[in-house]
Design a protein around this motif. Structure first.
Motif, short mmCIF file in Angstrom:
data_model
loop_
_atom_site.label_atom_id
_atom_site.label_comp_id
_atom_site.label_asym_id
_atom_site.label_seq_id
_atom_site.Cartn_x
_atom_site.Cartn_y
_atom_site.Cartn_z
N TYR A 176 -5.20 -7.10 4.78
CA TYR A 176 -5.54 -6.06 5.76
C TYR A 176 -6.89 -5.43 5.45
O TYR A 176 -7.68 -5.13 6.36
N GLY A 180 -9.44 -7.77 6.61
CA GLY A 180 -9.52 -7.76 8.06
C GLY A 180 -10.30 -6.58 8.61
O GLY A 180 -11.11 -6.73 9.53
N ASN A 218 -5.14 -4.11 11.30
CA ASN A 218 -5.70 -4.12 9.94
C ASN A 218 -5.93 -2.73 9.37
O ASN A 218 -5.58 -2.48 8.20
N HIS A 225 -3.69 -1.19 6.42
CA HIS A 225 -4.32 -0.59 5.24
C HIS A 225 -3.79 0.81 5.00
O HIS A 225 -3.41 1.17 3.88
#
Length: 249
Positions: free
Chosen positions: A79, A82, A119, A123
């Motif tokens: 993530y 990303g 993403n 996160h």
């Protein structure tokens, strides 16, 4: 004749021994767990994995070390990678507080919105989740958080049951959360995938549990309810109380 027979037996025995020895590394390899895939390459960027405040095995037996390592260093890192890729295309995202972005995804350029939801949401969700767990923490919430839970749900046990029900009934992957809503009330919500409670109007998040399969499948397989029951043993109630206090501010 005797010498010839002895030599032949010795040769056969040596060959058999060599063959058996050649099989040992293969047998050992078959018994050893397959190595995990290398972590995704981390592009440089403004977003980074937060420091994990405990060892991978610190939450055992409730959360096993291999799950923690893969979950943190592979899934969460993916993530981060990303959202750093998004930042290369849209640098402005690095200047906006994460929660502010997640509270109003309509401000994100449409072509980047799904990538940001998945993403940046992943996160934030995971960064929050790591802090919400601790080895050897308090077994129950205390003081203001306990009073708030008792007022909203009757008692802590009923709150846990409600969170577990929301988490167990989440179809596919997602999360269950205890939030403070815009009216200042404690409420339980569930989100799909890496959506966050901020999209549902949460003022703040008190606690949350990850029910993606990668969070529990190595140890609990398809027994999500067993994982949820065990997970309460590692909740960081001090951090949850801090989250609640900030929300009630």
């Amino acid at each position: 004749m005797y010498a010839r027979r002895t030599l032949l037996q010795s040769s056969v025995g040596a060959a058999a021994l060599a063959f058996a020895q050649s099989l040992l590394p293969r047998a050992a390899q078959a018994q050893a767990p397959a190595p995990s895939a290398p972590a995704p390459a981390a592009p440089s960027g403004p977003f980074h994995l937060p420091k994990l405040g405990y060892a991978y095995n610190a939450l055992e037996p409730h959360v096993d070390a291999m799950t923690m390592e893969i979950h943190y260093s592979r899934h969460h890192q993916a993530y981060v990678n990303g959202i750093n890729a998004v930042a290369e295309r849209w640098p402005e995202i690095a200047k906006i507080p994460i929660v502010e972005t997640l509270q109003d995804l309509n401000k994100v350029p449409e072509k980047e919105r799904t990538a940001v939801r998945n993403n940046l949401g992943g996160h934030w969700n995971h960064s929050f989740f790591w802090e919400l767990m601790t080895p050897g923490g308090a077994k129950e919430p205390q003081d203001k958080l306990r009073s708030g839970i008792d007022a909203a749900f009757g008692d802590v046990a009923k709150m846990k049951q409600a969170v577990n029900a929301a988490a167990a009934s989440r179809f596919g992957s997602g999360w269950a959360w205890l939030i403070v809503d815009k009216d200042g009330a404690l409420r339980i919500v569930s989100t799909a995938n890496q959506d966050t409670p901020f999209e549902l109007g949460a003022r703040a998040v008190v606690l949350g549990v990850d029910v993606w399969e990668h969070a529990y499948y190595l140890k609990y397989q398809n027994r999500r309810p067993d994982y949820l029951t065990a997970w309460w043993n590692v909740v960081n109630w001090d951090k949850a109380a801090e989250n609640y206090a900030k929300a009630k501010g």
